[in-house]
Write a protein that holds these residues in place. Sequence first.
Motif, PDB file in Angstrom:
ATOM      1  N   UNK A  58       7.909  43.931  40.974  1.00 18.79           N
ATOM      2  CA  UNK A  58       9.244  44.325  42.386  1.00 18.79           C
ATOM      3  C   UNK A  58       8.401  45.204  43.262  1.00 18.79           C
ATOM      4  N   UNK A  59       9.263  45.173  44.366  1.00 20.36           N
ATOM      5  CA  UNK A  59       8.709  45.367  45.387  1.00 20.36           C
ATOM      6  C   UNK A  59       9.504  46.547  46.344  1.00 20.36           C
ATOM      7  N   UNK A  60      10.885  46.563  45.666  1.00 19.96           N
ATOM      8  CA  UNK A  60      11.343  47.551  46.057  1.00 19.96           C
ATOM      9  C   UNK A  60      13.089  47.624  45.340  1.00 19.96           C
ATOM     10  N   UNK A  61      13.585  48.799  44.871  1.00 23.59           N
ATOM     11  CA  UNK A  61      14.719  49.434  44.175  1.00 23.59           C
ATOM     12  C   UNK A  61      15.651  49.833  44.425  1.00 23.59           C
ATOM     13  N   UNK A  62      16.884  49.674  44.278  1.00 23.92           N
ATOM     14  CA  UNK A  62      18.027  50.067  45.462  1.00 23.92           C
ATOM     15  C   UNK A  62      18.726  49.857  44.368  1.00 23.92           C
ATOM     16  N   UNK A  63      19.268  51.599  43.497  1.00 25.29           N
ATOM     17  CA  UNK A  63      20.360  51.622  42.947  1.00 25.29           C
ATOM     18  C   UNK A  63      21.933  52.249  43.921  1.00 25.29           C
ATOM     19  N   UNK A  64      22.459  50.777  43.368  1.00 27.29           N
ATOM     20  CA  UNK A  64      24.143  51.286  43.838  1.00 27.29           C
ATOM     21  C   UNK A  64      24.831  51.226  42.188  1.00 27.29           C
ATOM     22  N   UNK A 110      13.935  44.175  44.712  1.00 25.67           N
ATOM     23  CA  UNK A 110      13.507  43.038  45.668  1.00 25.67           C
ATOM     24  C   UNK A 110      12.474  42.143  44.824  1.00 25.67           C
ATOM     25  N   UNK A 111      11.926  40.651  45.152  1.00 28.37           N
ATOM     26  CA  UNK A 111      10.832  40.713  45.049  1.00 28.37           C
ATOM     27  C   UNK A 111      10.076  40.445  46.429  1.00 28.37           C
ATOM     28  N   UNK A 112       9.383  40.528  47.171  1.00 28.34           N
ATOM     29  CA  UNK A 112       9.567  40.791  48.670  1.00 28.34           C
ATOM     30  C   UNK A 112      10.305  39.964  49.184  1.00 28.34           C
ATOM     31  N   UNK A 113      10.940  38.822  49.717  1.00 25.54           N
ATOM     32  CA  UNK A 113      11.397  38.614  50.348  1.00 25.54           C
ATOM     33  C   UNK A 113      12.899  38.250  49.416  1.00 25.54           C
ATOM     34  N   UNK A 114      13.215  38.184  48.387  1.00 24.28           N
ATOM     35  CA  UNK A 114      13.955  37.816  47.790  1.00 24.28           C
ATOM     36  C   UNK A 114      14.496  39.309  46.801  1.00 24.28           C
ATOM     37  N   UNK A 115      15.720  39.299  46.905  1.00 19.85           N
ATOM     38  CA  UNK A 115      16.673  40.103  46.406  1.00 19.85           C
ATOM     39  C   UNK A 115      17.689  39.880  45.474  1.00 19.85           C
TER      40      UNK A 115
END
Length: 725
Positions: free
Chosen positions: A39-45, A83-88
């Motif tokens: 994973x390239x980014x993770x947001x917590x919602x 997010x995996x690059x452009x895919x979220x």
Amino acid sequence: MDLLNDVINARCSDPFKCLGLKPNAQGKGRTLTVWRPNATAIDVLKIDAEDVIGAMVATGPQGLYQLAWPSNLQTDHYRLRISYGQDTFTIVDPYQFPETTFHDPEHHSATLYKKEGAIHASAKVSDSLTIDGTRFGVYAPAARSVAVIGDFNGWDGRIHPMSSNGDGVWRLFIPDVKPGACYKFEIRAANGDLLPHRTDPFATAIQQYPSFASVVCAPDTYEWQDTAWTSRPVEDIYEQPMSIYEVHLGSWRKHMDGSSLSYSEHKEQLVQYLIDMKYTHVELMPVMEHPFDGSWGYQPIGLFAPTSRYGTMDEFKALVDALHQANIGVIMDWVPAHFPTDSHGLGNFDGSKQYEYPDPKKGWHTEWNSLIYDFGKDHVIDYLISNANYWLEEFHIDGLRVDAVASMLYLDYSRKDGEWVPNVDGGNQNYEAITFIRRLNETVYLNHPRCFTIAEESTAFPGVSKPTYMNGLGFGFKWNMGWMNDSLEYISKDPIYRQHHQGDLTFSMVYAFDEQFILPISHDEVVHGKGSMITKMPGDAWQKFANLRAFTSYMYFHPGKKLNFMGNELAQGLEWSHERSLDWHLLDIEFHQAQQNVTRTLNGLYRSEPALQLDHSPSGFEWISYDDNQNSIIAFARKAKGSAEHIIVIVNFTPTPHNNYRLGTPVSGSYKLVFNSDDKDFAGSGYEVSKQYETTPKESHGRPQCIDLQIPPMAAIALKWTPSK
């Protein structure tokens, strides 16, 4: 950090200790830890809104993220936007729901299937929000780690490690995994070796080759329409007619392109055929999932899954439902004796012998090259008994025909000296298997009093169909393999030699009531070079068919329930093969049509005449003549319970007719012809036989009255008694 390293390297045994929301080591505040490889980014919602709680920080190998949980946030629940690059995409993290993961529904051994496998579950977040998903459970006590892999996580064993609380069962509730999702278990053995991916032992649906993936199924919503059948009074099945049609669903009838009929097509065609042929029951060769077509279902991997070759679980239920609505009982072949070695199956399941005996002298079937269940393990016993109960409870199956019982009972079955391990008393009986069989039958009859079990058992083991309180095995019925072998040996001989083998025909009555017998002419008698039933018959074409009609009649009039494999009623010419359909076109030929008509007529007679239904009591049978070997004729009476009603049966196993054959009768009166296998309607010779006989007061066969009758060539006749006016 050691636990996180185990998670990262897909060998973690307790992911809930390091993943999800955990108190900090200093005791102040909490930290959310998430592992999502690559994973390239993770947001917590927020769990119930699009509000962002915070952006997670990468803290190790790519995919390991952490977030200091805001102290003013009262909730323990959240979603992850990954997010995996452009895919979220957004998921609900499973490691925030330990209560749902470790919650085990109440169960007994008969309902273990409600605890393990892939089961719909939900986690309550608040009074207004519930998260649905699937709770996975699998027994693998020797494993170092277990993970769920599937099309919902890219078949990546690092993403969903499971957890065990020490009882050997690995569990994980995964939110938003819906019916139709495919999955397997990735198991790492105690020594660290990664094992081949395993199909779920409790899967209720499994894909075909090459994936053999388990499939998550929706909660049961099928609406049964067979209430009249399932709520009928509990009757004495031993005094009811039971004529069983054994069917292999894949080859009973095929499409022009060679593909098999579906469950739905069988519902339309097979049910109507059974009604027309007047069968009382159908026996389905194993319908549980099996990887190899050529095993016919007797090497199953997926005991809880109706094979997807022919359709869905609900479509199979609809077939059973339709059979019941047509007043046809459903028996299913069930295979607890052994299982195959395919890498996705139960063998060496968690790197150890959890399902099979460790010693190959007990755990390896030399005859079938398969593994033998370890009947000494509680989990194995619970697994098998829950499976038996599953088919009776969830699919309304009426009877289980238990395959290969003899191989379970004897430690030296199909083994040479030195190839088997004696029991504690030095003998050859498998005490553990015997205990299992008794517990199985007690469970079935206690929970399902309208159901029954049948043993395919070929030895003289005592009390197979006697109750366990009488020290029996507790089966309801036993296949009469002795009758089958002797009678087929007799009927295959040229009629000129039969006079020397009359005992082959009559010996079965010496022990006919020792067990509750079913007379089987099963698939085993028409495969592997044995030829079809018609090819076993000697003589020219006419004699072959007359022989088969006489033999079929003898079987129906002999005490015992009846079982015939599909195609026998057509006088199928070719030996059976699972790869092709029955030869239905043969019904365009008179002889074959006649054999079908004889079978239909005998089924109807069996169902309508009480004198033919007392199959398991000596009071229902009386020999009249068993020693006329010179003419190869036998004669006996079948008698109804509690009345003088009876039917006399005479079978002539030679092509020589008799015009004035004197036969003693049980009582005086009139005897009306109710069946003649030589009738022209059955393509017989039409040898003239009187429709009715009156007894005369002359001694014969040790009786003070007799009749002088005509006996047609190679035929059976049945005469029903009525008192003189």
